[in-house]
Enzyme design. Structure first.
Site, PDB file in Angstrom:
ATOM      1  N   ARG A 177       0.801  -1.232   0.000  1.00  0.00           N
ATOM      2  CA  ARG A 177       0.000   0.000   0.000  1.00  0.00           C
ATOM      3  C   ARG A 177       0.831   1.277   0.000  1.00  0.00           C
ATOM      4  O   ARG A 177       0.568   2.207  -0.774  1.00  0.00           O
ATOM      5  CB  ARG A 177      -0.916   0.053   1.247  1.00  0.00           C
ATOM      6  CG  ARG A 177      -2.189  -0.696   1.103  1.00  0.00           C
ATOM      7  CD  ARG A 177      -2.581  -1.283   2.444  1.00  0.00           C
ATOM      8  NE  ARG A 177      -1.611  -2.293   2.777  1.00  0.00           N
ATOM      9  CZ  ARG A 177      -1.732  -3.569   2.410  1.00  0.00           C
ATOM     10  NH1 ARG A 177      -2.794  -3.957   1.783  1.00  0.00           N
ATOM     11  NH2 ARG A 177      -0.780  -4.450   2.687  1.00  0.00           N
ATOM     12  N   THR A 178       1.795   1.361   0.889  1.00  0.00           N
ATOM     13  CA  THR A 178       2.471   2.643   1.065  1.00  0.00           C
ATOM     14  C   THR A 178       3.263   3.003  -0.186  1.00  0.00           C
ATOM     15  O   THR A 178       3.168   4.115  -0.702  1.00  0.00           O
ATOM     16  CB  THR A 178       3.397   2.592   2.305  1.00  0.00           C
ATOM     17  OG1 THR A 178       2.639   2.077   3.399  1.00  0.00           O
ATOM     18  CG2 THR A 178       3.931   3.964   2.648  1.00  0.00           C
ATOM     19  N   LYS A 232      25.487  -3.700  -1.078  1.00  0.00           N
ATOM     20  CA  LYS A 232      26.967  -3.668  -1.112  1.00  0.00           C
ATOM     21  C   LYS A 232      27.524  -2.907   0.083  1.00  0.00           C
ATOM     22  O   LYS A 232      28.728  -2.666   0.150  1.00  0.00           O
ATOM     23  CB  LYS A 232      27.431  -2.989  -2.407  1.00  0.00           C
ATOM     24  CG  LYS A 232      27.019  -3.697  -3.666  1.00  0.00           C
ATOM     25  CD  LYS A 232      27.538  -2.934  -4.881  1.00  0.00           C
ATOM     26  CE  LYS A 232      26.439  -2.663  -5.867  1.00  0.00           C
ATOM     27  NZ  LYS A 232      26.839  -1.684  -6.887  1.00  0.00           N
ATOM     28  N   HIS A 256       4.922   5.599  11.664  1.00  0.00           N
ATOM     29  CA  HIS A 256       4.432   5.500  10.275  1.00  0.00           C
ATOM     30  C   HIS A 256       3.491   6.688  10.066  1.00  0.00           C
ATOM     31  O   HIS A 256       2.266   6.530  10.005  1.00  0.00           O
ATOM     32  CB  HIS A 256       3.721   4.161  10.091  1.00  0.00           C
ATOM     33  CG  HIS A 256       3.456   3.764   8.671  1.00  0.00           C
ATOM     34  ND1 HIS A 256       3.536   4.655   7.600  1.00  0.00           N
ATOM     35  CD2 HIS A 256       3.095   2.556   8.136  1.00  0.00           C
ATOM     36  CE1 HIS A 256       3.241   4.010   6.479  1.00  0.00           C
ATOM     37  NE2 HIS A 256       2.971   2.739   6.774  1.00  0.00           N
TER      38      HIS A 256
HETATM   39  N1   CP Z   1      -0.276  -0.033   5.863  1.00  0.00           N
HETATM   40  C1   CP Z   1       0.927  -0.291   5.290  1.00  0.00           C
HETATM   41  O1   CP Z   1       1.958   0.318   5.654  1.00  0.00           O
HETATM   42  O2   CP Z   1       0.881  -1.259   4.339  1.00  0.00           O
HETATM   43  P1   CP Z   1       2.139  -1.751   3.473  1.00  0.00           P
HETATM   44  O3   CP Z   1       3.099  -2.416   4.435  1.00  0.00           O
HETATM   45  O4   CP Z   1       1.576  -2.679   2.460  1.00  0.00           O
HETATM   46  O5   CP Z   1       2.776  -0.529   2.880  1.00  0.00           O
END
Ligand code: CP
Length: 305
Positions: free
Chosen positions: A51-52, A80, A129
């Site tokens: 998603r992100t 590396k 996040h």
């Molecule tokens: N919600 C979220 O961060 O999903 P992803 O890990 O798929 O990006």
């Protein structure tokens, strides 16, 4: 130059402004197409994502810009031994803005300090996040009509769940919000976050049973037990199915309780819940693109239509 590393890098009024723009983008996307023509977004993902990463890329494409980047550390010179600071200095020669996910807490902050272009934290280890939080806030505002005066239950892996940490910090800045933290003892919210809630006078309580508290919640925010953060496989196996939300349990909840999850889910929400009108997790996915469009415009200082 602004970065977004922690949700507190934005004032409450800036967050409200971003949500307004995201809402407007959703209503009239054509008005925003082309605003980032000749701009490039780099997505540097040292850890998996669906998603992100894809919503950042879709966001920039819908603004008329272009995207480049990598989806795993293995396909970059990190394999590396290159540092994140050298990586962002390099990528800043090719792109105007960077979205970075990294398994190490603090890596995007270290990168931002050396970067020539804005850096967005797209998730750092079990820490924060912030763009998922913007997504969650937009969803809550659209579903409940407000961000104030809500009783929010957060359930599952509250220790390693970075979306939970950023969301607690963000919602605690709105008046009248209280939290019910539902987790096994081993997966409770880290002490520094609980201390911050106490210092701000934000009510919260910790419980281990979901069913007892379901009737009082305006929002239930479910989370996955974060397998990748455990040191010990046996602990993960013991805790992974601590909570499973089913239609039967939802008979205890209010008819307008919003069911949220940052996704990906494993077992913690039965697929039988997906058709419940209270299920908002795929709406969160959709909203993620709009808030990221608004954020890119803000950090690139591009004027709206
Ligand atoms: N919600 C979220 O961060 O999903 P992803 O890990 O798929 O990006």
């Amino acid at each position: 130059m602004r970065h977004l590393i922690d949700i507190t890098d934005l004032t409450v009024s800036e967050i409200d402004g971003l949500l307004e723009v995201a809402d407007d983008i959703q209503k009239r996307p054509d008005a925003y197409f082309g605003l980032c023509r000749q701009k490039k977004l780099a997505t540097l993902f040292f850890e998996p994502s669906t998603r992100t990463r894809l919503s950042f890329e879709a966001a920039m494409l819908e603004l008329g810009g272009q995207v480049l980047g990598f989806a795993s550390a293995d396909s970059s010179s990190a394999a590396k031994g290159e540092s994140v600071t050298d990586t962002v200095r390099t990528v800043g020669c090719y792109a105007d803005i960077i979205a970075m996910r990294h398994p190490k807490e603090g890596a995007p902050m270290a990168a931002a300090r050396k970067s020539f272009v804005p850096v967005i934290n797209a998730g750092d280890g079990g820490h924060n996040h912030p763009t998922q939080t913007l997504t969650d806030l937009l969803t809550i505002r659209l579903e409940k009509g407000r961000l104030e005066s809500l009783t929010v239950g957060l359930c599952g892996d509250l220790k390693f769940g970075r979306t939970v940490h950023s969301l607690l910090t963000a919602l605690s800045r709105y008046a009248g919000v209280s939290f019910v933290l539902i987790s096994p003892h081993e997966l409770q919210v880290p002490d520094p976050i609980k201390r911050a809630l106490t210092e701000k006078g934000v009510p919260y309580r910790e419980v281990e049973t979901m069913e007892d508290v379901l009737p009082e919640l305006d929002i239930l925010y479910m989370t996955r037990v974060q397998k990748e953060r455990f040191f010990n496989e046996a602990d993960y196996v013991r805790l992974k199915d601590s909570y499973i939300l089913t239609p039967e349990k939802l008979t205890l909840a209010r008819p307008d309780m919003a069911i949220m999850h940052p996704l990906p889910r494993v077992n913690e929400i039965s697929h039988r819940v997906d058709d419940d009108p209270r299920a908002c997790y795929f709406k969160q996915v959709r909203n993620g693109k709009f808030v990221r469009m608004a954020l890119i415009l803000k950090l690139l200082e591009v004027k709206g239509p």
